[in-house]
Write an enzyme that holds these catalytic residues in place. Structure first.
Site, PDB file in Angstrom:
ATOM      1  N   CYS A   1     -16.791   1.363   0.821  1.00  0.00           N
ATOM      2  CA  CYS A   1     -15.355   0.829   0.656  1.00  0.00           C
ATOM      3  C   CYS A   1     -15.298   0.755   2.510  1.00  0.00           C
ATOM      4  O   CYS A   1     -14.021   0.613   3.173  1.00  0.00           O
ATOM      5  CB  CYS A   1     -14.000   1.241   0.288  1.00  0.00           C
ATOM      6  SG  CYS A   1     -13.512   2.857   0.398  1.00  0.00           S
TER       7      CYS A   1
ATOM      8  N   HIS B   1      -7.391   1.440  -6.170  1.00  0.00           N
ATOM      9  CA  HIS B   1      -7.416  -0.343  -5.452  1.00  0.00           C
ATOM     10  C   HIS B   1      -8.192  -1.614  -5.389  1.00  0.00           C
ATOM     11  O   HIS B   1      -9.331  -1.363  -5.886  1.00  0.00           O
ATOM     12  CB  HIS B   1      -8.294   0.621  -4.485  1.00  0.00           C
ATOM     13  CG  HIS B   1      -8.701   0.046  -2.969  1.00  0.00           C
ATOM     14  ND1 HIS B   1      -7.803  -1.191  -2.429  1.00  0.00           N
ATOM     15  CD2 HIS B   1      -8.832   0.128  -1.608  1.00  0.00           C
ATOM     16  CE1 HIS B   1      -7.900  -0.887  -1.533  1.00  0.00           C
ATOM     17  NE2 HIS B   1      -9.192  -0.708  -0.598  1.00  0.00           N
TER      18      HIS B   1
ATOM     19  N   ARG C   1     -14.245  -8.930   1.073  1.00  0.00           N
ATOM     20  CA  ARG C   1     -12.381  -8.574   1.048  1.00  0.00           C
ATOM     21  C   ARG C   1     -11.998  -9.699   1.729  1.00  0.00           C
ATOM     22  O   ARG C   1     -10.968 -10.686   0.733  1.00  0.00           O
ATOM     23  CB  ARG C   1     -11.843  -7.069   2.328  1.00  0.00           C
ATOM     24  CG  ARG C   1     -12.061  -6.363   1.360  1.00  0.00           C
ATOM     25  CD  ARG C   1     -12.211  -5.321   0.500  1.00  0.00           C
ATOM     26  NE  ARG C   1     -10.630  -5.339   0.373  1.00  0.00           N
ATOM     27  CZ  ARG C   1      -9.803  -3.817   0.903  1.00  0.00           C
ATOM     28  NH1 ARG C   1     -10.260  -3.444   1.195  1.00  0.00           N
ATOM     29  NH2 ARG C   1      -8.298  -4.153   0.762  1.00  0.00           N
TER      30      ARG C   1
ATOM     31  N   GLN D   1     -10.571  -3.550  -3.139  1.00  0.00           N
ATOM     32  CA  GLN D   1     -11.475  -3.226  -2.910  1.00  0.00           C
ATOM     33  C   GLN D   1     -12.175  -3.654  -4.051  1.00  0.00           C
ATOM     34  O   GLN D   1     -13.658  -3.879  -3.977  1.00  0.00           O
ATOM     35  CB  GLN D   1     -11.414  -2.062  -2.603  1.00  0.00           C
ATOM     36  CG  GLN D   1     -12.383  -1.205  -2.637  1.00  0.00           C
ATOM     37  CD  GLN D   1     -12.834  -1.804  -0.831  1.00  0.00           C
ATOM     38  OE1 GLN D   1     -12.235  -1.651  -0.089  1.00  0.00           O
ATOM     39  NE2 GLN D   1     -14.281  -1.689  -0.666  1.00  0.00           N
TER      40      GLN D   1
ATOM     41  N   ARG E   1       1.208  -1.318  -0.098  1.00  0.00           N
ATOM     42  CA  ARG E   1      -0.463   0.026   0.046  1.00  0.00           C
ATOM     43  C   ARG E   1       1.258   1.394  -0.180  1.00  0.00           C
ATOM     44  O   ARG E   1       1.331   1.527   0.825  1.00  0.00           O
ATOM     45  CB  ARG E   1      -1.018  -0.142   1.204  1.00  0.00           C
ATOM     46  CG  ARG E   1      -1.492   1.577   1.616  1.00  0.00           C
ATOM     47  CD  ARG E   1      -2.622   1.095   2.551  1.00  0.00           C
ATOM     48  NE  ARG E   1      -3.779   0.607   2.027  1.00  0.00           N
ATOM     49  CZ  ARG E   1      -5.619   1.190   2.558  1.00  0.00           C
ATOM     50  NH1 ARG E   1      -5.608   1.325   3.133  1.00  0.00           N
ATOM     51  NH2 ARG E   1      -6.076  -0.233   1.543  1.00  0.00           N
TER      52      ARG E   1
ATOM     53  N   ASP F   1     -17.661   7.310  -1.676  1.00  0.00           N
ATOM     54  CA  ASP F   1     -16.253   7.277  -0.632  1.00  0.00           C
ATOM     55  C   ASP F   1     -15.582   8.347  -0.646  1.00  0.00           C
ATOM     56  O   ASP F   1     -16.300   9.273  -0.455  1.00  0.00           O
ATOM     57  CB  ASP F   1     -15.077   6.554  -1.673  1.00  0.00           C
ATOM     58  CG  ASP F   1     -13.633   6.272  -1.314  1.00  0.00           C
ATOM     59  OD1 ASP F   1     -13.421   6.027  -0.048  1.00  0.00           O
ATOM     60  OD2 ASP F   1     -12.675   6.287  -1.982  1.00  0.00           O
TER      61      ASP F   1
HETATM   62  N1   CP Z   1     -11.694  -0.047   2.250  1.00  0.00           N
HETATM   63  C1   CP Z   1      -9.583  -0.128   2.378  1.00  0.00           C
HETATM   64  O1   CP Z   1      -8.987  -0.637   2.420  1.00  0.00           O
HETATM   65  O2   CP Z   1      -9.930  -0.071   3.952  1.00  0.00           O
HETATM   66  P1   CP Z   1      -8.773   0.492   5.138  1.00  0.00           P
HETATM   67  O3   CP Z   1      -7.349   1.339   4.554  1.00  0.00           O
HETATM   68  O4   CP Z   1      -8.888   0.142   6.681  1.00  0.00           O
HETATM   69  O5   CP Z   1      -7.595  -1.092   5.022  1.00  0.00           O
HETATM   70  N1  NVA Z   2     -10.709   6.368  -1.488  1.00  0.00           N
HETATM   71  C1  NVA Z   2      -9.775   6.205  -0.047  1.00  0.00           C
HETATM   72  C2  NVA Z   2     -10.003   4.349   0.122  1.00  0.00           C
HETATM   73  C3  NVA Z   2      -9.767   4.684   1.318  1.00  0.00           C
HETATM   74  C4  NVA Z   2      -9.614   3.010   1.413  1.00  0.00           C
HETATM   75  C5  NVA Z   2      -8.306   6.016   0.553  1.00  0.00           C
HETATM   76  O1  NVA Z   2      -7.711   6.132  -0.440  1.00  0.00           O
HETATM   77  O2  NVA Z   2      -8.304   7.173   1.725  1.00  0.00           O
END
Ligand code: CP
Ligand code: NVA
Length: 305
Positions: free
Chosen positions: A262, A127, A290, A130, A100, A222
């Protein structure tokens, strides 16, 4: 799966997506199977996480393997040492790496130098885990994806990008409503439109949430400011004020609309508490999935299944 990594849904064939969904459904319905006994997954996080970390960690455990969690200051990709050296080193210890990161290109570069599968656990651009989970969840709830009218209301961000690429592959019609200047990136729109030619999908990008929500089967939103955009929070709150998913907007959709997010969510901003905690919301089914979808991805990429 013929692909080594999962970095973008654009790289997957519809057959591979269906393979992931079929295995996810069968893993969800059965007792834990040790498909990855003795295998290890390293997880490199530059940003916070709840769902991604826990679902990958528990998923590997349920498949008989284990995980190594590397927190933001442990690895310091490209600062403490080069991405190539981290990728080369981790490839000698583990059977797969989930990352990530802020910069999407860091994941692409990591995958170039890693000899083991690399999974995108969110970048500023995409993502994919997701969005695959989200489509799997819609399929569970609505059966025929080709009959679904999916409305994404909010920021043209990483989640929106991956949903576009997924919708294009599976042939699910998608309407996106964002404020002006917050539309999805042109490069991703082009990929989705190109991929959508094969599935015959319609993807509309608008600036009006009311049109998007009308008669929708799914309403998805989101956060307005993603991780890394904290300094823009105030400006974004103003720009997105008319894009809140509230009872009024949900009232324009079909009666049996499902509401998705999400998570993490900000109640009172992009979605009201009433809607996210209401009877149309499936956000925790989505969060649960997930686990099942990523177990399938892990088994297919790390186990060669
Ligand atoms: N939806 C999602 O990826 O959540 P986190 O950021 O908590 O991993
Ligand atoms: N768009 C959000 C998704 C989190 C899972 C972010 O990138 O923070």
């Amino acid at each position: 799966m013929t692909t080594k990594d999962l970095i973008s849904i654009h790289d997957l064939s519809i057959e591979e997506i269906n393979e992931i969904f079929a295995l996810a459904a069968s893993l969800k319905a059965s007792d834990h199977k040790p498909l990855l006994a003795g295998k290890s997954l390293a997880m490199v996080f530059e940003k916070p996480s709840t769902r991604t970390r826990v679902s990958f960690e528990v998923g590997m455990y349920q498949l008989g393997g284990n995980t190594v969690h590397l927190s933001p200051n442990a690895v310091q990709l490209g600062q403490r040492e080069s991405i190539a050296d981290v990728a080369g080193t981790l490839s000698r210890y583990v059977d797969g790496v989930m990352l990530r990161t802020y910069r999407h290109d860091d994941i692409v570069e990591f995958a170039k130098y890693a000899s083991v599968p690399v999974i995108n656990g969110l970048s500023d651009l995409l993502h994919p885990c997701q969005a695959l989970t989200d489509i799997f969840t819609v399929k569970e709830k609505k059966n025929d994806l080709k009959q679904v009218k999916f409305a994404y209301i909010g920021d043209g961000n990483n989640v929106c990008h991956s949903l576009m690429l997924a919708a294009a592959k599976v042939g699910m019609n998608l309407t996106i409503a964002t404020p002006r200047r917050y539309e999805p990136k042109a490069m991703i729109v082009k990929q989705a439109l190109d991929d959508g030619k094969a599935s015959g999908v319609e993807i509309d990008i608008l600036n009006d949430p009311v049109i998007a929500a009308k008669d929708a089967d799914v309403i998805y939103t989101d956060v307005w400011a993603s991780m890394g955009q904290e300094t823009e929070t105030k400006a974004r709150k103003a720009a997105f004020a008319n894009f809140q998913v509230n009872s009024q907007l949900v009232g324009l959709a079909k009666k049996d609309v499902i509401v998705m997010h999400c998570l993490p969510a900000h109640r009172g901003l992009e979605i009201t508490g009433e809607v996210i905690d209401g009877s149309n919301s499936v956000v925790f089914d989505q969060a649960e999935n997930r686990l099942h979808v990523q177990k399938a991805i892990l088994a297919l990429l790390l186990g060669g299944k």
